[in-house]
Design a protein around this motif. Structure first.
Motif, mmCIF file in Angstrom:
data_model
loop_
_atom_site.group_PDB
_atom_site.id
_atom_site.type_symbol
_atom_site.label_atom_id
_atom_site.label_comp_id
_atom_site.label_asym_id
_atom_site.label_seq_id
_atom_site.Cartn_x
_atom_site.Cartn_y
_atom_site.Cartn_z
ATOM 1 N N GLY A 198 -13.761 -10.279 3.715
ATOM 2 C CA GLY A 198 -13.886 -11.688 4.058
ATOM 3 C C GLY A 198 -12.679 -12.408 4.071
ATOM 4 N N ILE A 199 -11.555 -11.683 3.446
ATOM 5 C CA ILE A 199 -10.099 -12.217 3.423
ATOM 6 C C ILE A 199 -9.484 -11.069 4.647
ATOM 7 C CG2 ILE A 199 -8.011 -12.254 2.223
ATOM 8 C CD1 ILE A 199 -10.025 -12.321 -0.349
ATOM 9 N N THR A 200 -8.544 -11.754 5.334
ATOM 10 C CA THR A 200 -7.886 -11.132 6.368
ATOM 11 C C THR A 200 -6.613 -10.912 5.817
ATOM 12 O OG1 THR A 200 -6.815 -12.932 7.233
ATOM 13 C CG2 THR A 200 -9.004 -12.714 8.090
ATOM 14 N N LEU A 201 -5.973 -9.879 6.630
ATOM 15 C CA LEU A 201 -4.584 -9.260 6.234
ATOM 16 C C LEU A 201 -3.937 -10.472 6.435
ATOM 17 C CD1 LEU A 201 -2.507 -7.107 5.499
ATOM 18 C CD2 LEU A 201 -2.496 -6.576 7.979
ATOM 19 N N GLN A 202 -3.848 -11.346 7.443
ATOM 20 C CA GLN A 202 -2.976 -12.666 7.722
ATOM 21 C C GLN A 202 -2.923 -13.435 6.534
ATOM 22 O OE1 GLN A 202 -5.014 -11.239 10.112
ATOM 23 N NE2 GLN A 202 -3.648 -10.174 11.189
ATOM 24 N N GLU A 203 -4.026 -13.786 5.805
ATOM 25 C CA GLU A 203 -4.193 -14.468 4.548
ATOM 26 C C GLU A 203 -3.497 -13.869 3.532
ATOM 27 O OE1 GLU A 203 -8.290 -16.956 5.487
ATOM 28 O OE2 GLU A 203 -8.590 -14.813 4.607
ATOM 29 N N LYS A 204 -3.685 -12.536 3.506
ATOM 30 C CA LYS A 204 -3.056 -11.991 2.389
ATOM 31 C C LYS A 204 -1.495 -11.890 2.523
ATOM 32 C CE LYS A 204 -3.368 -7.641 -0.521
ATOM 33 N NZ LYS A 204 -3.970 -6.311 -0.764
ATOM 34 N N GLN A 205 -0.892 -11.389 3.615
ATOM 35 C CA GLN A 205 0.367 -11.529 3.905
ATOM 36 C C GLN A 205 0.991 -13.280 3.447
ATOM 37 O OE1 GLN A 205 -0.105 -10.531 8.156
ATOM 38 N NE2 GLN A 205 0.861 -8.783 7.600
ATOM 39 N N ALA A 206 0.208 -14.077 4.122
ATOM 40 C CA ALA A 206 0.826 -15.440 3.607
ATOM 41 C C ALA A 206 0.646 -15.735 2.323
ATOM 42 C CB ALA A 206 0.023 -16.563 4.406
ATOM 43 N N ILE A 207 -0.196 -15.455 1.412
ATOM 44 C CA ILE A 207 -0.152 -15.729 0.119
ATOM 45 C C ILE A 207 0.900 -14.772 -0.564
ATOM 46 C CG2 ILE A 207 -1.527 -14.809 -2.079
ATOM 47 C CD1 ILE A 207 -4.055 -15.938 -0.414
ATOM 48 N N VAL A 224 1.955 11.708 4.210
ATOM 49 C CA VAL A 224 2.651 10.547 3.790
ATOM 50 C C VAL A 224 2.687 9.409 5.026
ATOM 51 C CG1 VAL A 224 4.932 9.929 3.247
ATOM 52 C CG2 VAL A 224 4.203 12.185 2.348
ATOM 53 N N ILE A 225 2.311 8.232 4.780
ATOM 54 C CA ILE A 225 2.416 7.265 5.525
ATOM 55 C C ILE A 225 3.415 6.226 5.264
ATOM 56 C CG2 ILE A 225 1.042 5.139 6.176
ATOM 57 C CD1 ILE A 225 -1.604 6.990 5.874
ATOM 58 N N GLU A 226 4.217 5.717 5.940
ATOM 59 C CA GLU A 226 5.133 4.433 5.647
ATOM 60 C C GLU A 226 4.626 3.170 5.977
ATOM 61 O OE1 GLU A 226 9.026 5.539 7.072
ATOM 62 O OE2 GLU A 226 8.976 7.411 5.951
ATOM 63 N N ALA A 227 4.869 2.094 5.180
ATOM 64 C CA ALA A 227 4.386 0.822 5.545
ATOM 65 C C ALA A 227 5.243 -0.086 5.048
ATOM 66 C CB ALA A 227 2.827 0.673 4.857
ATOM 67 N N GLY A 228 4.930 -1.495 5.095
ATOM 68 C CA GLY A 228 5.621 -2.638 5.067
ATOM 69 C C GLY A 228 5.631 -3.079 3.579
ATOM 70 N N HIS A 229 6.819 -3.362 2.948
ATOM 71 C CA HIS A 229 7.083 -3.853 1.635
ATOM 72 C C HIS A 229 8.196 -4.858 1.926
ATOM 73 C CE1 HIS A 229 8.731 -3.994 -2.325
ATOM 74 N NE2 HIS A 229 7.734 -3.958 -2.695
ATOM 75 N N PRO A 230 8.479 -6.214 1.292
ATOM 76 C CA PRO A 230 7.078 -6.617 0.058
ATOM 77 C C PRO A 230 6.016 -7.365 0.843
ATOM 78 C CG PRO A 230 9.193 -7.847 0.198
ATOM 79 C CD PRO A 230 9.344 -6.876 1.170
ATOM 80 N N ILE A 231 6.071 -7.398 2.147
ATOM 81 C CA ILE A 231 4.952 -8.197 2.602
ATOM 82 C C ILE A 231 4.192 -6.984 3.331
ATOM 83 C CG2 ILE A 231 4.215 -9.668 4.683
ATOM 84 C CD1 ILE A 231 5.919 -10.970 2.237
ATOM 85 N N PRO A 232 2.793 -7.066 2.926
ATOM 86 C CA PRO A 232 2.027 -5.804 3.502
ATOM 87 C C PRO A 232 1.666 -5.979 5.128
ATOM 88 C CG PRO A 232 0.434 -7.663 2.390
ATOM 89 C CD PRO A 232 2.087 -7.923 2.092
ATOM 90 N N ASP A 233 1.464 -4.919 5.568
ATOM 91 C CA ASP A 233 1.168 -4.755 7.128
ATOM 92 C C ASP A 233 0.144 -3.864 7.508
ATOM 93 O OD1 ASP A 233 1.908 -2.240 6.688
ATOM 94 O OD2 ASP A 233 4.179 -2.563 7.900
ATOM 95 N N GLN A 234 -0.186 -3.761 8.673
ATOM 96 C CA GLN A 234 -1.410 -3.192 9.043
ATOM 97 C C GLN A 234 -1.407 -1.441 8.725
ATOM 98 O OE1 GLN A 234 -1.880 -4.059 13.409
ATOM 99 N NE2 GLN A 234 -2.750 -6.022 12.859
ATOM 100 N N ALA A 235 -0.176 -1.041 8.812
ATOM 101 C CA ALA A 235 0.056 0.474 8.485
ATOM 102 C C ALA A 235 -0.279 0.544 7.049
ATOM 103 C CB ALA A 235 1.444 0.871 8.352
ATOM 104 N N GLY A 236 -0.158 -0.390 6.126
ATOM 105 C CA GLY A 236 -0.348 -0.164 4.651
ATOM 106 C C GLY A 236 -1.998 -0.407 4.758
#
Length: 423
Positions: free
Chosen positions: A132-141, A82-94
């Protein structure tokens, strides 16, 4: 009844609805037969850990896998990670968790079985971006979409097309293994492919749909994302691509929760009027509409005589223009209270069934006939609170927040409006 008794009745009805949303019974009812080969459990969502724990405790054969849930929503498992991660903004753990899930289903054969445990919140938690899409770009969107007033189906359409695992891509990675997907639905109408953006199910949307949504809501689109949505070939799984070895079942849903709320309301002496689980729109405006229905019941006996309980589900949206604190249920209730104008015969409760209203520590709040009067005595103007998206602060000062903690399920919002007298 006194005001305290109406508050307690609302809480009892709410607890009945949330109890009916517990996914464990549904998971155990739909457990597949053990395969000849390996069994791998994967999943994502606010209910993923408790679903995994149910399987872990009842599966007699060999078992392994990985699931991702929100921080604070975990459950103890011996054989499933079981991995815990960020919500509603995605993070590196996810993102790391998504990579581990893909690794867990790689190299399987037709003798193997994948059990996918999917629930609301999985779109943010299963956060591996497309190449080709970064996590930072996904977080911002994601952040901009959540503040834009876009509906959940629109947000998930975008998420599917900038993801490396959603829109059926997880099923593709697991082929040729058999896949059984067990779903806890937070989507109006229980569209299975939309729950957590359908990582194991076919996708009917296109990259053009995602681009149109981003442009319609004025979202700043990074060049890498725009190029992908315009130029990349279609690569989500489509209905014709779904393998015959894939099936799914909805094990908990808003329909079940609202039915339980209706039974509990009847037990409390209120005739239920269930509006359904398709209720969407700007939260404060939906609150005003519910106020109008309640006033009509109280004063005209239409569409139902009081004492009655108006019950609804679904997911409203909030357009963020201020810098305050609060979620969609708090804004719904502020709009409701203003629409009721202090009517002496209406009380209400609205919560997110997962125990988290937006990103705050409350599930929702309560409105009573004296809410506006008490607010005025404290110098609180609910119209101003709405303008600043600061309804959490207002209901906190009133002592009317509903705090449940994580419920480890998610069938979206539960709204209960009790009508018990005329003016």
């Amino acid at each position: 009844m006194q005001m305290r008794e109406y508050r307690e009745a609302l809480h009892r009805i709410m607890r009945s609805a949330i109890a009916a949303s517990d996914p464990v019974k549904g998971v155990l009812t739909h457990l597949p037969e053990a395969p000849v080969g390996r069994t791998v459990v994967v999943g994502a969502g606010k209910a993923a850990a408790v679903m995994a724990a149910a399987i872990d405790g009842h599966w007699s054969g060999s078992l392994g896998g990985v699931v991702i849930t929100r921080y604070g929503h975990g459950a103890a498992c011996e054989r499933i990670k079981v991995i815990e991660a960020g919500h509603p903004i995605p993070d590196q753990a996810g993102e790391r968790g998504a990579r581990e899930i893909l690794q867990a289903v790689s190299g399987l054969t037709s003798d193997d079985l994948v059990v996918a445990l999917i629930s609301g919140g999985g779109s943010a938690l299963l956060s591996l971006p497309r190449a080709g899409i970064t996590l930072q770009e996904k977080q911002a969107i994601t952040s901009h979409l959540l503040k834009s007033g876009a509906g959940i189906a629109e947000i998930n359409t975008v998420r599917k097309h900038i993801s490396g695992v959603k829109g059926g891509r997880l099923a593709r990675a697991a082929a040729p293994a058999s896949i059984v997907t067990l779903l806890v639905s937070d989507i109006p109408g229980d569209d299975a492919a939309a729950i957590a953006s359908g990582p194991t199910l076919p996708d009917r949307t296109t990259q053009s749909d995602a681009l149109e949504i981003l442009e319609r809501y004025g979202i700043d689109i990074p060049e890498s994302v725009r190029n992908y949505l315009v130029e990349a070939p279609l690569d989500t799984i489509k209905p014709d691509d779904t393998p015959p070895s894939s099936r799914y079942a909805v094990v908990a849903s808003a329909k079940l929760a609202l039915a339980a709320a209706a039974r509990a309301a009847r037990d409390e002496g209120f005739t239920p009027l269930v509006l359904g689980d398709w209720i969407e729109g700007e939260a404060r405006e939906v609150g005003a509409v519910h106020a109008g229905i309640a006033l009509s019941c109280a004063e005209n006996g239409e569409p139902i005589e009081f004492p009655c309980a108006i019950i609804s589900g679904g997911e409203t949206s909030v357009t963020v223009r201020g810098d305050g604190r609060g979620g969609r249920n708090a804004e719904f209730l502020a709009g409701l209270a203003l629409g009721l104008r202090g009517h002496p015969g209406v009380a209400a409760l609205a919560v997110d069934s997962d125990g988290i209203d937006g990103s705050e520590d409350n599930a929702g709040a309560v409105v009573l006939p004296d809410t506006l009067e008490r607010a005025a005595s404290l110098g609180i103007d609910l119209r101003r609170s709405l303008a600043n998206n600061d309804c959490y602060t207002a209901f906190s000062a009133l002592g009317d927040l509903v705090v449940t903690g994580p419920t480890r399920t998610n069938v979206n919002d539960i709204r209960i409006v009790l009508v018990f007298r005329r003016s």
